[in-house]
Design an enzyme around this catalytic site. Structure first.
Site: not given
Length: 218
Positions: A9, A34, A36, A38, A67, A69, A138, A176
């Site tokens: 990540s 990965h 993330d 957000m 991913h 979020m 998670m 994760d």
């Protein structure tokens, strides 16, 4: 021991030298990269948008494991595909019509995955389990890197592994948050297939060697 995948990540990478960090992952035994995403609404943090994803895609030799979020991810599914996402994970908690969202991700040519927060019961995914390439459990509360692993996650993973077997599905289990050399072996035994690892890799003196250790835990 079963073959498992490592997805570094970049949340904890050095963003001033991001291309170097990605090229390091390219040289390593990592399987995915990965990302993330957000939005500062669903989680109390902001990361990066489409221009950065496109630049990462231009350098990465590993498939992008993206991913989301974010609230209302359906608005942007096509944009994430166009930016270079290979795997696309949405949160159970943010999708009003989850089955429709999963279908759309697959129609766009990406591998659909669904993530659940620590407080969400894996049983809620039973109706869509066979439609998913992966479930992301998670093991910390989403929003920040470097958090401590939540021990109650083991029971959830084992329950999910049983659900997948009972459904006759080939859905992968991803975790994760708080993944280290010390707990990865126990997590493999619990049934995890894919590991998102940030801090343990990017803070290591030799990240490539750390990825190799995570690929071959004792």
């Amino acid at each position: 021991m079963s073959e498992h995948l490592i997805s570094p990540s970049i949340l904890t990478a050095d963003f001033l030298h991001l291309e170097d960090e990605i090229r390091m992952v390219n040289r390593s035994e990592a399987d995915l990269l990965h990302l993330d995403i957000m939005d500062g609404v669903y989680v109390p943090n902001l990361t990066f948008g489409f221009p950065v994803i496109r630049q990462i895609k231009s350098v990465s030799e590993k498939p992008l494991d993206v991913h989301l979020m974010i609230v209302d991810p359906d608005r942007y599914l096509e944009e994430y595909h166009d930016a270079g996402a290979d795997w696309l994970t949405v949160h159970y908690e943010t999708c009003q019509h989850l089955h429709r969202t999963i279908q759309k991700i697959r129609e766009l040519g990406m591998k659909p995955a669904v993530s659940i927060n620590p407080h969400t019961d894996v049983a809620l995914l039973e109706p869509v389990l066979a439609d998913l390439n992966m479930v992301l459990v998670m093991t910390v509360n989403p929003g920040f890197g470097g958090q401590k692993f939540i021990e109650a996650s083991y029971a959830k993973i084992k329950k999910l592994r049983t659900m997948i077997a009972d459904a006759g599905a080939k859905t992968l289990i991803q975790v994760d948050g708080g993944i280290t050399e010390k707990n990865i072996g126990k997590l493999i035994e619990a049934g995890v297939d894919v590991f998102v690892v940030g801090n343990s890799i990017f803070s290591a003196p030799d990240p490539v060697q750390m990825i190799s250790k995570l690929k071959q835990p004792h």
